[in-house]
Design a protein around this motif. Structure first.
Motif, PDB file in Angstrom:
ATOM      1  N   VAL A  31       0.312  -8.046   6.867  1.00 21.47           N
ATOM      2  CA  VAL A  31       0.419  -8.611   8.213  1.00 21.47           C
ATOM      3  C   VAL A  31       0.156 -10.111   8.191  1.00 21.47           C
ATOM      4  CG1 VAL A  31      -0.606  -8.611  10.515  1.00 21.47           C
ATOM      5  CG2 VAL A  31      -0.109  -6.447   9.372  1.00 21.47           C
ATOM      6  N   THR A  32      -0.843 -10.518   7.424  1.00 24.11           N
ATOM      7  CA  THR A  32      -1.168 -11.942   7.335  1.00 24.11           C
ATOM      8  C   THR A  32      -1.291 -12.344   5.878  1.00 24.11           C
ATOM      9  OG1 THR A  32      -3.538 -11.494   7.470  1.00 24.11           O
ATOM     10  CG2 THR A  32      -2.394 -11.945   9.537  1.00 24.11           C
ATOM     11  N   ARG A  33      -0.591 -13.415   5.518  1.00 24.33           N
ATOM     12  CA  ARG A  33      -0.734 -14.014   4.205  1.00 24.33           C
ATOM     13  C   ARG A  33       0.072 -15.305   4.170  1.00 24.33           C
ATOM     14  NH1 ARG A  33       2.955 -10.729  -0.134  1.00 24.33           N
ATOM     15  NH2 ARG A  33       4.948 -11.712   0.322  1.00 24.33           N
ATOM     16  N   GLN A  34      -0.260 -16.136   3.221  1.00 27.87           N
ATOM     17  CA  GLN A  34       0.525 -17.330   2.992  1.00 27.87           C
ATOM     18  C   GLN A  34       1.720 -16.960   2.131  1.00 27.87           C
ATOM     19  OE1 GLN A  34      -2.048 -20.245   1.246  1.00 27.87           O
ATOM     20  NE2 GLN A  34      -3.023 -20.766   3.192  1.00 27.87           N
ATOM     21  N   GLN A  35       2.910 -17.353   2.583  1.00 29.76           N
ATOM     22  CA  GLN A  35       4.120 -17.014   1.843  1.00 29.76           C
ATOM     23  C   GLN A  35       4.631 -18.233   1.093  1.00 29.76           C
ATOM     24  OE1 GLN A  35       6.880 -15.283   4.638  1.00 29.76           O
ATOM     25  NE2 GLN A  35       5.798 -13.340   4.662  1.00 29.76           N
ATOM     26  N   PRO A  36       5.372 -18.039   0.016  1.00 29.12           N
ATOM     27  CA  PRO A  36       5.640 -16.746  -0.622  1.00 29.12           C
ATOM     28  C   PRO A  36       4.443 -16.247  -1.409  1.00 29.12           C
ATOM     29  CG  PRO A  36       6.640 -18.504  -1.882  1.00 29.12           C
ATOM     30  CD  PRO A  36       6.053 -19.154  -0.662  1.00 29.12           C
ATOM     31  N   GLY A  37       4.347 -14.927  -1.550  1.00 34.11           N
ATOM     32  CA  GLY A  37       3.194 -14.343  -2.211  1.00 34.11           C
ATOM     33  C   GLY A  37       3.595 -13.304  -3.237  1.00 34.11           C
ATOM     34  N   PRO A  38       2.619 -12.642  -3.836  1.00 35.67           N
ATOM     35  CA  PRO A  38       2.898 -11.658  -4.894  1.00 35.67           C
ATOM     36  C   PRO A  38       3.445 -10.346  -4.361  1.00 35.67           C
ATOM     37  CG  PRO A  38       0.561 -11.757  -4.445  1.00 35.67           C
ATOM     38  CD  PRO A  38       1.181 -12.843  -3.620  1.00 35.67           C
ATOM     39  N   VAL A  39       4.147  -9.631  -5.228  1.00 29.86           N
ATOM     40  CA  VAL A  39       4.648  -8.295  -4.916  1.00 29.86           C
ATOM     41  C   VAL A  39       4.370  -7.395  -6.105  1.00 29.86           C
ATOM     42  CG1 VAL A  39       6.988  -8.921  -5.679  1.00 29.86           C
ATOM     43  CG2 VAL A  39       6.655  -6.907  -4.232  1.00 29.86           C
ATOM     44  N   VAL A  40       3.917  -6.185  -5.830  1.00 26.39           N
ATOM     45  CA  VAL A  40       3.620  -5.185  -6.854  1.00 26.39           C
ATOM     46  C   VAL A  40       4.499  -3.965  -6.625  1.00 26.39           C
ATOM     47  CG1 VAL A  40       1.891  -3.561  -7.716  1.00 26.39           C
ATOM     48  CG2 VAL A  40       1.241  -5.925  -7.255  1.00 26.39           C
ATOM     49  N   VAL A  41       5.250  -3.562  -7.635  1.00 29.78           N
ATOM     50  CA  VAL A  41       6.026  -2.323  -7.581  1.00 29.78           C
ATOM     51  C   VAL A  41       5.182  -1.231  -8.230  1.00 29.78           C
ATOM     52  CG1 VAL A  41       8.200  -1.194  -8.144  1.00 29.78           C
ATOM     53  CG2 VAL A  41       8.145  -3.679  -7.789  1.00 29.78           C
ATOM     54  N   PHE A  42       4.840  -0.201  -7.452  1.00 32.66           N
ATOM     55  CA  PHE A  42       3.908   0.838  -7.896  1.00 32.66           C
ATOM     56  C   PHE A  42       4.645   2.153  -8.142  1.00 32.66           C
ATOM     57  CE2 PHE A  42       1.166   4.488  -6.929  1.00 32.66           C
ATOM     58  CZ  PHE A  42       0.114   4.264  -7.809  1.00 32.66           C
ATOM     59  N   PHE A  43       4.307   2.788  -9.276  1.00 32.80           N
ATOM     60  CA  PHE A  43       4.842   4.104  -9.633  1.00 32.80           C
ATOM     61  C   PHE A  43       3.689   5.104  -9.747  1.00 32.80           C
ATOM     62  CE2 PHE A  43       7.531   0.864 -11.685  1.00 32.80           C
ATOM     63  CZ  PHE A  43       8.711   1.077 -10.986  1.00 32.80           C
ATOM     64  N   TYR A  44       3.796   6.219  -9.054  1.00 32.69           N
ATOM     65  CA  TYR A  44       2.730   7.219  -9.058  1.00 32.69           C
ATOM     66  C   TYR A  44       2.880   8.164 -10.250  1.00 32.69           C
ATOM     67  CZ  TYR A  44       6.616   9.549  -6.699  1.00 32.69           C
ATOM     68  OH  TYR A  44       7.863  10.028  -6.375  1.00 32.69           O
ATOM     69  N   GLY A  45       1.819   8.942 -10.465  1.00 28.84           N
ATOM     70  CA  GLY A  45       1.817   9.917 -11.539  1.00 28.84           C
ATOM     71  C   GLY A  45       2.192  11.311 -11.064  1.00 28.84           C
ATOM     72  N   GLY A  46       2.069  12.279 -11.969  1.00 26.42           N
ATOM     73  CA  GLY A  46       2.413  13.656 -11.677  1.00 26.42           C
ATOM     74  C   GLY A  46       3.168  14.320 -12.814  1.00 26.42           C
ATOM     75  N   VAL A  65      -2.454   3.364  -1.344  1.00 26.56           N
ATOM     76  CA  VAL A  65      -2.223   2.297  -2.327  1.00 26.56           C
ATOM     77  C   VAL A  65      -1.523   1.119  -1.665  1.00 26.56           C
ATOM     78  CG1 VAL A  65      -1.043   1.679  -4.474  1.00 26.56           C
ATOM     79  CG2 VAL A  65      -2.156   3.911  -4.252  1.00 26.56           C
ATOM     80  N   GLY A  66      -0.505   1.402  -0.858  1.00 27.32           N
ATOM     81  CA  GLY A  66       0.194   0.337  -0.157  1.00 27.32           C
ATOM     82  C   GLY A  66      -0.719  -0.439   0.764  1.00 27.32           C
ATOM     83  N   GLU A  67      -1.576   0.274   1.481  1.00 31.34           N
ATOM     84  CA  GLU A  67      -2.503  -0.399   2.391  1.00 31.34           C
ATOM     85  C   GLU A  67      -3.498  -1.251   1.632  1.00 31.34           C
ATOM     86  OE1 GLU A  67      -5.849  -1.515   4.652  1.00 31.34           O
ATOM     87  OE2 GLU A  67      -5.987  -0.055   3.004  1.00 31.34           O
ATOM     88  N   ALA A  68      -4.008  -0.729   0.522  1.00 30.33           N
ATOM     89  CA  ALA A  68      -4.998  -1.479  -0.261  1.00 30.33           C
ATOM     90  C   ALA A  68      -4.424  -2.805  -0.726  1.00 30.33           C
ATOM     91  CB  ALA A  68      -5.459  -0.645  -1.455  1.00 30.33           C
ATOM     92  N   LEU A  69      -3.224  -2.772  -1.288  1.00 33.08           N
ATOM     93  CA  LEU A  69      -2.608  -4.003  -1.771  1.00 33.08           C
ATOM     94  C   LEU A  69      -2.274  -4.940  -0.625  1.00 33.08           C
ATOM     95  CD1 LEU A  69      -0.289  -2.444  -4.502  1.00 33.08           C
ATOM     96  CD2 LEU A  69      -2.424  -3.680  -4.869  1.00 33.08           C
ATOM     97  N   ALA A  70      -1.701  -4.402   0.452  1.00 31.75           N
ATOM     98  CA  ALA A  70      -1.345  -5.244   1.595  1.00 31.75           C
ATOM     99  C   ALA A  70      -2.574  -5.898   2.209  1.00 31.75           C
ATOM    100  CB  ALA A  70      -0.598  -4.420   2.642  1.00 31.75           C
ATOM    101  N   SER A  71      -3.708  -5.206   2.189  1.00 27.15           N
ATOM    102  CA  SER A  71      -4.935  -5.769   2.761  1.00 27.15           C
ATOM    103  C   SER A  71      -5.396  -6.998   1.999  1.00 27.15           C
ATOM    104  CB  SER A  71      -6.044  -4.718   2.787  1.00 27.15           C
ATOM    105  OG  SER A  71      -6.552  -4.462   1.479  1.00 27.15           O
ATOM    106  N   LYS A  72      -4.899  -7.177   0.771  1.00 24.85           N
ATOM    107  CA  LYS A  72      -5.231  -8.337  -0.049  1.00 24.85           C
ATOM    108  C   LYS A  72      -4.099  -9.360  -0.079  1.00 24.85           C
ATOM    109  CE  LYS A  72      -9.249  -6.721  -1.178  1.00 24.85           C
ATOM    110  NZ  LYS A  72     -10.498  -7.364  -0.636  1.00 24.85           N
ATOM    111  N   GLY A  73      -3.128  -9.204   0.821  1.00 26.06           N
ATOM    112  CA  GLY A  73      -2.028 -10.151   0.888  1.00 26.06           C
ATOM    113  C   GLY A  73      -0.942  -9.921  -0.135  1.00 26.06           C
ATOM    114  N   ILE A  74      -0.899  -8.728  -0.725  1.00 27.06           N
ATOM    115  CA  ILE A  74       0.082  -8.394  -1.763  1.00 27.06           C
ATOM    116  C   ILE A  74       1.112  -7.427  -1.176  1.00 27.06           C
ATOM    117  CG2 ILE A  74       0.417  -7.348  -4.025  1.00 27.06           C
ATOM    118  CD1 ILE A  74      -2.611  -7.935  -4.530  1.00 27.06           C
ATOM    119  N   THR A  75       2.377  -7.790  -1.233  1.00 24.94           N
ATOM    120  CA  THR A  75       3.422  -6.858  -0.824  1.00 24.94           C
ATOM    121  C   THR A  75       3.483  -5.709  -1.818  1.00 24.94           C
ATOM    122  OG1 THR A  75       4.754  -8.559   0.255  1.00 24.94           O
ATOM    123  CG2 THR A  75       5.900  -6.572  -0.446  1.00 24.94           C
TER     124      THR A  75
END
Length: 298
Positions: free
Chosen positions: A65-80, A93-103
């Motif tokens: 929601v809030t961050r200085q752009q442009p910023g980092p992005v993480v592509v996450f793959f789950y296990g199973g 996981v998405g919320e945790a990263l987004a809360s730190k300004g990471i897409t």
């Protein structure tokens, strides 16, 4: 203690107990129990975005929601075990990263027995290609693209980062990654004893170059490995510690954190807001994303 605080404490312990209980059965789907307690005010969600024609080739995007752009992005793959998993289970996981300004881009990929190795790697590469193709609309910096995974998903991330065949197949190169993050990943698992994984990798015909350790070189992107000391699903000594040693010996920047109070499942569950006291995994990831080479060298 107030009644409200008592309720919050009870609720957190209830979630922890449910995750631990399912985790003892080897079910990474236990992560879904955490989503009921995950805030929704830290991100904007773009759901079910296709990156290919198959119904399993879809991803979710968590835009901070809030961050200085442009910023980092993480592509996450789950296990199973390459046989199960759903992207919407990993909203925490998405919320945790987004809360730190990471897409955060959380991708589904096709699973065994529908497909076999290396199709899930090809799908993972396609999800990364989609991310690179949409950096502008994501407000992301092309110099700050990371891949990350837990368990089987950490294997996918490792292979994209270490074996140029997969990103090369979609016109990319591991050198375009700012780094990669592996949580409790299997990086050296031949011979295969798990029946489901035997199917996924067509054991005993599994090639030796299917293993991430096979592809270690000085050219590897900065690496952050995390594991649970008491992991009984993926041996941290044979996998995370061995990979860290081999990367370091090759001259590639690689850092590793081994945590004492988590398991194979609760290592990734510790990203969820109610369980972050279990291990400082989110803080470690945030610092790595901010300065990959420096943190990997710690």
């Amino acid at each position: 203690m107030t009644l409200k605080n008592c309720f919050l404490l009870w609720r957190s312990w209830l979630v922890l107990a449910s995750v631990a209980a399912v985790g003892t059965l080897g079910g990474c789907s236990a992560a879904g129990a955490l989503n009921a307690l995950v805030p929704t005010d830290s991100y904007t969600l773009r759901s079910a975005v296709p990156y290919g024609p198959d119904p399993r080739q879809q991803l979710d995007v968590y835009l901070p929601v809030t961050r200085q752009q442009p910023g980092p992005v993480v592509v996450f793959f789950y296990g199973g075990s390459w046989t199960m998993g759903e992207r919407d289970t990993y909203r925490f996981v998405g919320e945790a990263l987004a809360s730190k300004g990471i897409t955060a881009v959380i991708a589904d990929y096709r699973l065994s027995p529908q497909v076999r190795y290396p199709v899930f790697l090809q799908d993972s590469a396609q999800a990364v290609l989609w991310t690179f193709d949409h950096l502008a609309e994501l407000g992301a910096d092309p110099r700050q693209v990371f891949v990350m995974g837990h368990s089987a998903g950490a294997y996918n991330a490792a292979m994209l980062a270490l074996d140029a065949r997969w990103l090369g197949g979609v016109g990319l190169n591991p050198a375009q990654l700012a780094g990669w993050i592996g949580m409790a990943g299997p990086y050296d698992f031949l011979p295969i004893v798990n029946p489901d994984v035997q199917v996924a990798f067509e054991w005993p015909g599994t090639p030796a170059d299917s293993q991430p350790l096979f592809h270690v070189s000085r050219k590897a992107p900065p690496t952050l490995l995390m594991a649970a000391r008491a992991d009984t699903t993926v041996n941290p000594v044979r996998n995370s510690e061995a990979l860290a040693r081999k990367l370091t010996a090759a001259g590639a920047p690689a850092g590793i954190s081994i945590y004492e109070k988590v398991s194979h499942v609760t290592l990734v569950a510790a990203l969820a807001r109610p369980l972050r006291g279990l291990a400082p995994v989110l803080e470690r990831i945030e610092r790595f994303v901010q300065s990959p080479a420096a943190v990997a060298a710690e």
